[in-house]
Design a protein around this motif. Structure first.
Motif, PDB file in Angstrom:
ATOM      1  N   LEU A 172       0.824  -1.206   0.000  1.00  0.00           N
ATOM      2  CA  LEU A 172       0.000   0.000   0.000  1.00  0.00           C
ATOM      3  C   LEU A 172       0.861   1.261   0.000  1.00  0.00           C
ATOM      4  O   LEU A 172       0.606   2.207  -0.734  1.00  0.00           O
ATOM      5  N   HIS A 173       1.903   1.244   0.824  1.00  0.00           N
ATOM      6  CA  HIS A 173       2.787   2.399   0.940  1.00  0.00           C
ATOM      7  C   HIS A 173       3.441   2.722  -0.401  1.00  0.00           C
ATOM      8  O   HIS A 173       3.515   3.887  -0.814  1.00  0.00           O
ATOM      9  N   ASP A 179       1.848   7.111  -6.766  1.00  0.00           N
ATOM     10  CA  ASP A 179       0.596   7.699  -7.257  1.00  0.00           C
ATOM     11  C   ASP A 179      -0.296   6.686  -7.962  1.00  0.00           C
ATOM     12  O   ASP A 179      -1.046   7.014  -8.879  1.00  0.00           O
ATOM     13  N   GLU A 180      -0.207   5.430  -7.535  1.00  0.00           N
ATOM     14  CA  GLU A 180      -1.065   4.396  -8.101  1.00  0.00           C
ATOM     15  C   GLU A 180      -2.349   4.219  -7.299  1.00  0.00           C
ATOM     16  O   GLU A 180      -3.270   3.528  -7.730  1.00  0.00           O
TER      17      GLU A 180
END
Length: 212
Positions: A172-173, A179-180
């Motif tokens: 997640l990070h 920017d996904e």
């Protein structure tokens, strides 16, 4: 954990010497900075001849035990000094330790196993000496999920759905950095709930060790 803070030594302002396991533990165990003890990604071990807190205690008659879910910490070039028994992994063919390797996977275990391992060892090996023990609870790392009843106590149905949609917390990070993905308030709420559940689980297992 609050009891440990009340009855033990509490450091209210702590800054790690490094952002990852080996150099940070090298500093905790020796009181030295990483550039001094030289436990880095290249070496994965302390500089030869540097005493650890475990060496200091065992020289004064303490028995030293360690159990960890982190394979770097319990590697063959251990950071625990010369006399520490590392439970969960056969070390130097020590018969007291090797019996625990059969049903303890230090690469993928949880706080219940960590606490159970140290309790079982103490049951089977009564100690006359005072103890210094290192217990490494790994469950706050993203790959773990709290067991019941802790998970349901802190994570509601909507948060559970969000967590399943997130999938692998660890990525997640990186998705956010690239920017996904936009991290939403719902995600943050669910991640906090999961973290709290795992912390409560660890707290309970530390309590089991205290009772023993």
């Amino acid at each position: 954990i609050d009891r440990l803070a009340r009855e033990g030594a509490l450091f209210e302002n702590v800054i790690s010497t490094a952002p990852w396991t080996i150099p940070a533990h090298g500093s905790m165990f020796t009181g030295l900075y990483p550039f001094q003890h030289q436990a880095t990604w290249e070496t994965l071990r302390l500089k030869a001849g540097i005493p650890t807190i475990f060496d200091i205690f065992t020289e004064r008659g303490y028995a030293a035990l360690a159990v960890s879910a982190n394979s770097l910490i319990v590697s063959p070039y251990s950071m625990f000094g010369k006399k520490t028994k590392i439970l969960g992994q056969a070390v130097n063919n020590d018969p007291d330790v090797s019996s625990f390797a059969k049903d303890f996977d230090y690469r993928n275990t949880d706080s219940q196993s960590i606490a159970g391992c140290i309790i079982r060892y103490l049951d089977e090996h009564p100690q006359n000496a005072p103890q210094i023990m290192y217990l490494n609870f790994y469950d706050l790392h993203a790959k773990y999920k709290a067991r019941e009843p802790f998970y349901s106590r802190f994570v509601n149905a909507a948060q559970d759905k969000t967590l399943k949609a997130i999938g692998d917390f660890y990525t997640l990070h990186f998705k956010e950095m690239n920017d996904e993905l936009e991290v939403t308030p719902e995600m943050i709420s669910a991640l906090r709930a999961s973290y709290t559940a795992r912390l409560a689980m660890i707290d309970s297992d530390i309590g089991r060790v205290f009772e023993k």
